[in-house]
Design a protein around this motif. Structure first.
Motif, PDB file in Angstrom:
ATOM      1  N   TYR A 107       0.422  -1.099  -0.282  1.00 52.12           N
ATOM      2  CA  TYR A 107       0.125  -0.299   0.041  1.00 52.12           C
ATOM      3  C   TYR A 107       0.688   1.519   0.096  1.00 52.12           C
ATOM      4  N   SER A 108       2.203   1.152   0.511  1.00 50.93           N
ATOM      5  CA  SER A 108       2.874   2.971   1.008  1.00 50.93           C
ATOM      6  C   SER A 108       3.752   2.791  -0.313  1.00 50.93           C
ATOM      7  N   VAL A 109       3.807   1.674  -0.846  1.00 47.82           N
ATOM      8  CA  VAL A 109       4.562   1.944  -2.263  1.00 47.82           C
ATOM      9  C   VAL A 109       3.589   2.003  -3.649  1.00 47.82           C
ATOM     10  N   VAL A 110       2.112   2.017  -3.268  1.00 54.75           N
ATOM     11  CA  VAL A 110       1.742   2.034  -4.442  1.00 54.75           C
ATOM     12  C   VAL A 110       0.997   3.656  -4.507  1.00 54.75           C
ATOM     13  N   THR A 111       0.988   3.905  -3.637  1.00 53.33           N
ATOM     14  CA  THR A 111       0.201   4.874  -3.062  1.00 53.33           C
ATOM     15  C   THR A 111       1.686   6.319  -3.071  1.00 53.33           C
ATOM     16  N   GLY A 112       2.786   6.138  -3.606  1.00 52.46           N
ATOM     17  CA  GLY A 112       3.461   6.908  -2.954  1.00 52.46           C
ATOM     18  C   GLY A 112       3.453   7.602  -4.353  1.00 52.46           C
ATOM     19  N   ASP A 113       4.497   8.547  -4.112  1.00 49.60           N
ATOM     20  CA  ASP A 113       4.019  10.086  -5.519  1.00 49.60           C
ATOM     21  C   ASP A 113       4.708   9.295  -6.883  1.00 49.60           C
ATOM     22  N   SER A 114       5.637   8.385  -6.507  1.00 46.72           N
ATOM     23  CA  SER A 114       5.613   8.353  -7.871  1.00 46.72           C
ATOM     24  C   SER A 114       5.395   7.563  -8.797  1.00 46.72           C
ATOM     25  N   ILE A 115       5.293   6.400  -7.948  1.00 46.18           N
ATOM     26  CA  ILE A 115       4.168   5.255  -8.480  1.00 46.18           C
ATOM     27  C   ILE A 115       2.582   6.054  -8.873  1.00 46.18           C
ATOM     28  N   VAL A 116       1.887   6.960  -7.873  1.00 47.97           N
ATOM     29  CA  VAL A 116       0.716   7.765  -8.673  1.00 47.97           C
ATOM     30  C   VAL A 116       1.059   8.049  -9.921  1.00 47.97           C
ATOM     31  N   SER A 117       2.202   9.030  -9.986  1.00 47.62           N
ATOM     32  CA  SER A 117       2.466   9.884 -10.992  1.00 47.62           C
ATOM     33  C   SER A 117       2.248   8.754 -12.429  1.00 47.62           C
ATOM     34  N   ALA A 118       3.316   7.761 -12.232  1.00 47.73           N
ATOM     35  CA  ALA A 118       3.503   7.036 -13.654  1.00 47.73           C
ATOM     36  C   ALA A 118       2.193   6.363 -14.035  1.00 47.73           C
ATOM     37  N   LEU A 119       1.099   5.896 -13.711  1.00 47.22           N
ATOM     38  CA  LEU A 119      -0.156   5.780 -12.874  1.00 47.22           C
ATOM     39  C   LEU A 119      -1.198   6.245 -14.109  1.00 47.22           C
ATOM     40  N   THR A 120      -1.011   7.818 -13.694  1.00 45.64           N
ATOM     41  CA  THR A 120      -1.013   9.058 -14.234  1.00 45.64           C
ATOM     42  C   THR A 120      -0.825   9.289 -15.588  1.00 45.64           C
TER      43      THR A 120
END
Length: 67
Positions: A43-56
Motif C-alpha cells: 500500500y505504501s509503495v502503490v500510494t507513493g508519489d512516483s507510482i501515482v504519477s506514473a500510473l496517471t
C-alpha cells in the motif's frame, strides 16, 4: 502401584512432547501477520508519489492516443 503411576506419567509427558496440534494455530498467526505487513508495504509503495504519477501518465497517454 507406584510403577503404574510413573508409567502413566511418562506416557503423558511423551504425548505432550510430540503433540503438534497447536502448531497450525501458530503458523496461521504468523502467516496473517506476514500478509498484513506485506499489504502495508505494498500500500505504501502503490500510494507513493512516483507510482501515482506514473500510473496517471500511463492512463493519460492511453486516453489521448490519436486514431
Amino acid at each position: 502401584m507406584k510403577e503404574n503411576r510413573l508409567r502413566v506419567l511418562k506416557d503423558r509427558l511423551v504425548l505432550l512432547a510430540v503433540d503438534e496440534s497447536g502448531m497450525s494455530t501458530v503458523e496461521y498467526a504468523i502467516g496473517t501477520i506476514a500478509a498484513a505487513a506485506f499489504g502495508a508495504i505494498l500500500y505504501s509503495v502503490v500510494t507513493g508519489d512516483s507510482i501515482v504519477s506514473a500510473l496517471t501518465n500511463l492512463i493519460t497517454r492511453a486516453l489521448n492516443t490519436a486514431v
